[in-house]
Structure formats: structure tokens, C-alpha cells
Design an enzyme around this catalytic site. Structure first.
Site, PDB file in Angstrom:
ATOM      1  N   HIS A 165      -2.893   6.289   4.628  1.00 49.97           N
ATOM      2  CA  HIS A 165      -1.448   6.458   4.835  1.00 49.97           C
ATOM      3  C   HIS A 165      -1.013   7.837   4.324  1.00 49.97           C
ATOM      4  CE1 HIS A 165      -1.072   2.368   6.009  1.00 49.97           C
ATOM      5  NE2 HIS A 165      -0.490   1.846   4.934  1.00 49.97           N
ATOM      6  N   CYS A 172       0.817  -1.220   0.000  1.00 49.23           N
ATOM      7  CA  CYS A 172       0.000   0.000   0.000  1.00 49.23           C
ATOM      8  C   CYS A 172       0.854   1.276   0.000  1.00 49.23           C
ATOM      9  CB  CYS A 172      -0.942   0.022   1.195  1.00 49.23           C
ATOM     10  SG  CYS A 172      -0.198  -0.564   2.712  1.00 49.23           S
TER      11      CYS A 172
HETATM   12  C1  2RA Z   1       0.924  -2.111   6.639  1.00 49.28           C
HETATM   13  N1  2RA Z   1       1.719  -1.919   4.360  1.00 49.28           N
HETATM   14  O1  2RA Z   1       0.567  -0.927   6.531  1.00 49.28           O
HETATM   15  C2  2RA Z   1       1.453  -2.852   5.434  1.00 49.28           C
HETATM   16  C3  2RA Z   1       0.508  -3.921   4.995  1.00 49.28           C
HETATM   17  N2  2RA Z   1      -0.737  -3.403   4.589  1.00 49.28           N
HETATM   18  O2  2RA Z   1       0.858  -2.762   7.705  1.00 49.28           O
END
Ligand code: 2RA
Length: 342
Positions: free
Chosen positions: A247, A127
Site C-alpha cells: 500500500h 493495514c
Molecule cells: C483492504 N485494508 O486493503 C483492507 C483490508 N485488508 O482491502
């Protein structure tokens, strides 16, 4: 034409987002099969006016399946080859095959041409990588990126439903003056756990001997593969933050040649799937709380880095469950359908 679709990991956060997007985007499925581990088998899921019973995944689950969407996890190693053997195309969100030279690693807006080389499995990138390369691609094509320094602020959703619940429960405990428990983050399988509410944890996934985490190395290796350019210097620091599902990433870039901020903003604004949200005077910039449930990756705080010859900074935010996982995988399937590749 309609396709027989199977979702492996249907009861998890990404699996549930697959279902939501299939309905939202009117994905052309004929048959839909919901698969999961034995633990989740038997669960009933209401979807588009029908009741589906989640089945335990076995190799023959993939008989007559055209498109298999794998939500992630270790089951991919077992079932991807079984599904391909039975004629399915597998779009796998796990890290299992991402660096396999025979497996394309795809962000449809960035490197769709690589899909054609698939041999049954197409890997969905991590991601935090997907979100970053959406912003890097138009800049790299115009001014060739020499080096990237990225720090991430990753939502708890990346660690699954249990981590989302853990953040909620910790905040509630603190609000009620009750003791806080930590059992999930930074990773359920690790021996120590830390509170995430009102805290930051600078560890996502396991540490390697280099002192980097697997998450940080994923951002380096996967970006090289997706942009097809190992010459780009990349270093990453990935951090878990008390945010539910988007994120955020602070991205510093050094270029081979000059690129004005105006041109950078225009390039990003024109790039499909990217929205520029950048007006400091109006205090306009992307924030994870407002990017959740959006398809696009948002970029702001675009500004020169005059500490190097051709440098720039930007702030990139994307929904981890959507563009960071389920939407990207579904867009790969849509691209394959639109281009007669499945
Ligand atoms: C996380 N990128 O954010 C890793 C898996 N989705 O934990």
C-alpha cells in the site's frame, strides 16, 4: 519457553504470511494448530519439514492454546471469546473488536504500553492505518499533529487471494486480446464489480451514509485510538490500485508547531521500523514494487506544505500483508513474550 500457537485462517494470504514469518523469525512455538473454515479443512500444508492438516475451527480447537493468531474475517466474532475462555491470548487481524474499549489496538512501535490493558483479545489495526501511524507517531510526539489528509493507493492483496488472481488474469486477458472478467473488486459481496487492471477504484469496503467508505472511517477512528488523541483532524480517501501487495499513501500533515524537513527526516529515520528513502536528486523514493516483502515502512517525498503555517507532505509505502497485517500481529505476540505478558 515455547508456546502452543493456533492460526485461524491458515490457508489465506495473511495466514500463509504468518507461517512464513514464524519460520523466518524463529517464533518459539511448541505446538502449531492450523485452523480454517469447513471449506478449507483437510488441506495439507508443508511447514518446517512437517505436514500439517488444516482442521475446521471449532471452540475446542483452542484447548491448550497459548497464542491464537486470527488472520481476519467474520470468524473472529465467534471464536475469539471461545479462545479467550480457554485461556488463549487472541491477536485478531479482523475489524471486529478494534474499536472495543476493552480491546487494545496495537502497533508495537507506536503504542506498546496499551497491550497491558488487554482482557484476552488484542486487535491488529487495518493495514492502511498501521502503515500511516508508523510515519505519524514520531512527528506527532515532537510537533503535535493538528490535521491529516491522506489519500491511499491500496494493493489488491488487501482484498485477498482472489483479488490478486483477478489482477493477473485481467492483465493476461488484455495481453491476449481476450474479454476481461471482473468478479471480485471492489468487494466480492457487492453487487457491482469493476476491472482493476489499468484502472483505479475509489471504493474499498462498503459506503456509509456520509459518503465515506468503511475503509476511510477505519483510518480516522483507528488512528485516534492508537495515538490516543481524538483532537487530530483526519480525512481519508482510500483507492484500490493495480499493484500486488504494497500500500502507498500520500500523507499531508498540519502541525501545531514548526518542524524542519531535516528534523522530520531525522525523526523518521530514528523510528524503529521506518526507513527514510528520500533523495529527489537521485530519484530515490519508495515504490510499492520494491517495498514488497520488506518489514519496514518506507517514507519519501518529505517536503514543506507552505499553503498552511506548519505543513508537510510525505509519501509512505508498506507491505500490506507483512507490516500491514501478519508481521504487526506477530510482533505484538513477540512483545508480549519479551515482556512476560503471555
Ligand atoms: C483492504 N485494508 O486493503 C483492507 C483490508 N485488508 O482491502
Amino acid at each position: 519457553k515455547k508456546y502452543n500457537v493456533a492460526i485461524l485462517g491458515a490457508t489465506g494470504v495473511v495466514g500463509q504470511e504468518f507461517l512464513k514469518l514464524i519460520e523466518e523469525r524463529n517464533f518459539p512455538y511448541a505446538e502449531l494448530k492450523l485452523l480454517a473454515s469447513e471449506r478449507s479443512a483437510g488441506k495439507k500444508i508443508e511447514f518446517m519439514g512437517k505436514t500439517f492438516v488444516v482442521e475446521e475451527a471449532v471452540p475446542d480447537s483452542f484447548n491448550d492454546v497459548h497464542i491464537a493468531l486470527f488472520a481476519g474475517g467474520s470468524a473472529s466474532k465467534t471464536f475469539a471469546p471461545e479462545a479467550v475462555k480457554r485461556g488463549a491470548v487472541v491477536i485478531d487481524n479482523s475489524s471486529t473488536f478494534r474499536m472495543d474499549p476493552n480491546v487494545p489496538l496495537i502497533v508495537p512501535e507506536v503504542n506498546p504500553e496499551a497491550i497491558r490493558n488487554h482482557q484476552g483479545i488484542i486487535a491488529n489495526p487495518n493495514c492502511s492505518t498501521i502503515i500511516m501511524v508508523m510515519a505519524l507517531k514520531p512527528i506527532h510526539d515532537r510537533a503535535k499533529i493538528k490535521r491529516v489528509v491522506v489519500s491511499t493507493y491500496q494493493a489488491v492483496s488487501g482484498a485477498g487471494k482472489e483479488a490478486i488472481d483477478e489482477l493477473t488474469n485481467q492483465v493476461k486477458s488484455i495481453g491476449a486480446n481476450r474479454p476481461v472478467t471482473a468478479k471480485i473488486l471492489p468487494s466480492a459481496s457487492l453487487e457491482k464489480h469493476y476491472q482493476i487492471a489499468f484502472n483505479l477504484i475509489p471504493q474499498i469496503d462498503k459506503f456509509l451514509d456520509s459518503g465515506y467508505t468503511k475503509e476511510e472511517i477505519k483510518m480516522v477512528d483507528e488512528t485516534h485510538k492508537i495515538l490516543n488523541d481524538d483532537s487530530i483532524g483526519i480525512t481519508a480517501t482510500t483507492v484500490r490500485v493495480p499493484v500486488y501487495r504494497s500500500h502507498s499513501e500520500s500523507v499531508n500533515i498540519e502541525l501545531e508547531k514548526d518542524l524542519s524537513i531535516e528534523e522530520t527526516k531525522a525523526l523518521l529515520a530514528e523510528f524503529p521500523g521506518v526507513v527514510v528513502q528520500d533523495d529527489p536528486v537521485q530519484m530515490e523514493y519508495p515504490m510499492p514494487l520494491f517495498v514488497s516483502d520488506r518489514d519496514e515502512v518506507f517514507v519519501g517525498r518529505i517536503r514543506k506544505d507552505s499553503s498552511v503555517k506548519y505543513g508537510l507532505n510525505m509519501w509512505v509505502v508498506g507491505d500490506q500483508i507483512r507490516k500491514g497485517a501478519a508481521l504487526n500481529a506477530l510482533q505484538i505476540a513477540e512483545y508480549m513474550i519479551d515482556n512476560n505478558l503471555v
